[in-house]
Scaffold this active site. Sequence first.
Site, short mmCIF file in Angstrom:
data_model
loop_
_atom_site.label_atom_id
_atom_site.label_comp_id
_atom_site.label_asym_id
_atom_site.label_seq_id
_atom_site.Cartn_x
_atom_site.Cartn_y
_atom_site.Cartn_z
N SER A 107 54.41 51.24 27.20
CA SER A 107 53.93 52.58 27.49
C SER A 107 53.68 52.81 28.97
CB SER A 107 52.63 52.84 26.71
OG SER A 107 51.60 51.93 27.11
N LYS A 158 47.86 53.55 35.99
CA LYS A 158 48.28 54.20 34.75
C LYS A 158 47.20 55.19 34.33
CE LYS A 158 49.82 52.85 30.07
NZ LYS A 158 50.08 51.69 29.18
N SER A 201 53.36 46.63 26.54
CA SER A 201 53.50 47.76 27.46
C SER A 201 53.50 47.36 28.93
CB SER A 201 52.39 48.78 27.21
OG SER A 201 52.51 49.35 25.93
#
Length: 612
Positions: free
Chosen positions: A159, A85, A183
């Site tokens: 997210s 990420k 997330s």
Amino acid sequence: MPATSTAFSAFQLCDWQQHYRHSPDSLRSSLSTLLASLSTEDNAWLYLATPEQLEQQIVQLEARREQAQGALNTLPLFGIPFAVKDNIDVGDWPTSAACPAFTYTAAADATVVANLKAKGAVVIGKTNLDQFATGLVGTRSPFGPVKNSFNPDYVSGGSSSGSASVVARGLVPFSLGTDTAGSGRVPAGFNNIIGLKPTKGWLSNRGVVPACKLNDCVSVFALNVDDALQVAELAGGYDSADAYSRANPRTAPATMSAQPRFAIPNELEFFGDSQYEYEFKQALERLQQMGVELVEIDYAPFQALAEQLYYGAWVAERTVAVGKMFTDSPQEMNPVVRGIVANGLNYNACDAWRAEYLRAELSRKINLVLKDFDALLVPTSPTIRTLQEMAQEPVVYNSQFGTYTNFTNLADLSALALPASLRADGLPFGITLIAPAWHDAALASFGQKWQRALALPLGATNKAFSANLARDSHAPVSAHHVRVAVVGAHLSGMPLNFQLTQRQAVRVEQTVTSADYRLYALANTQPLKPGLLKTTGGSAIIVELWDIPLARFGEFVAEIAPPLGIGTLQLADGRQVKGFICEPWALEGATDVTSFGGWKNYIQHLASQNNA
């Protein structure tokens, strides 16, 4: 969305491991072929390794292999690609947190990335996210929303949207996300994959752009529970350079009990999503068929704590985390994210302390409730929304997604998001198991059983789940536990078994010793106790193997009265484990009961004589 276009079908760790066993010299060609098949036109990717960056990793990995003299057991992730990420640093690569104006070149790998590289893994690219990891939707990025891997009209969840998407489509076997409010779980639920949200502090946050430092976790996405747990174990560990890193206290159970008790909320909200409500009821039925006891609990403290994360002073932590970006260049931020961050200015220091007192109070209530259960079971999300719906109500619908996730880190809990079913319209539905801190392995042990029982397709790959993963025929012993063989009063159902269970010990299996032991009933003991002696002319004796947390092992041994003690036993299959032994002097006047084959058989014999 297409699955991987590598030259071979590789979706899980075992696929890559098998590939390299058969083609040990294909490291460079395999990874180069994979990289060539990927493109940032797929906006799940924000950055892909350049050929030079890939080559640099390969050269370093080949040097590690040479140092290991080809023994790849020290490199369990040898040559396996993964995604990161883009709020987690990879040395000499850009980190943007999905905000171009914020972008910087990382000076070094984040600790978790460095740990995985040290075990042989190769970073292939960095993934899209809700800006500054603020959102559960996957739409708050200037690089565009990441679409659901099953239906592009729907959100992917966030997210960690990009990290979930690339795993679900089989582009990489695992990826790293982050999880502050859900997330690492919501995108897993929306994309039919595993989302492991570890205990806070297990995986270091050094080199991670903070969202809420007190509650941030690096999370793991994978297609199966085995892979997710292995990656977490290899990535994790105490890091003195991270002020919030913690050492495992080694007090938690190794696995979940054979007949688990799960708490479920007494009131469930699905926001009108009848399909999700139906699928959750179906999941409850499946769990009961697997022997799980389900008990309703008062969900009010969980809900109250969940609301604190965004509707209380805790939101100010995000304001602090974004810092100068918000004060100096707010126009560069996503407007929804900017609005959330701005809310932190509405609170003062007194509000922050009040919020902490309330968090501690609610957290204590939650953990007291959970102590009587193996886990709390909830829907990963109560509903899912289309991209169009999310554009109309970006804050309200985001909040709905966090109904069963927001409280987890505030209460210092571990969590595991699992696929549960596919709805009638083809969209995935997921459940999440939540337990006290450091119960990660216990959650995973049940997650493995759940995944084997359902055998759903892996992510969006259309590949069938197979339980025939590369694993030992016997459950391996965790580094945080001691495997103990018990032979008498500590066996299941016997008078002293509580000395194991009250210390979170878990029964692993029943087996037998090697044929070198004799079993005696000791004289003048209460309750009646056995003595096990290794000798010639012996026999195989039934024992139970229990895994006891390492930190509790000393307590257990301290309660063992003479003439018994703990030594090393030889099992029939050649394994050696800790187990009960007896001092030879105590055998004077003892009864040889070896012929019964085990202590329970002898006790049952005595009972039948008494009843005669």
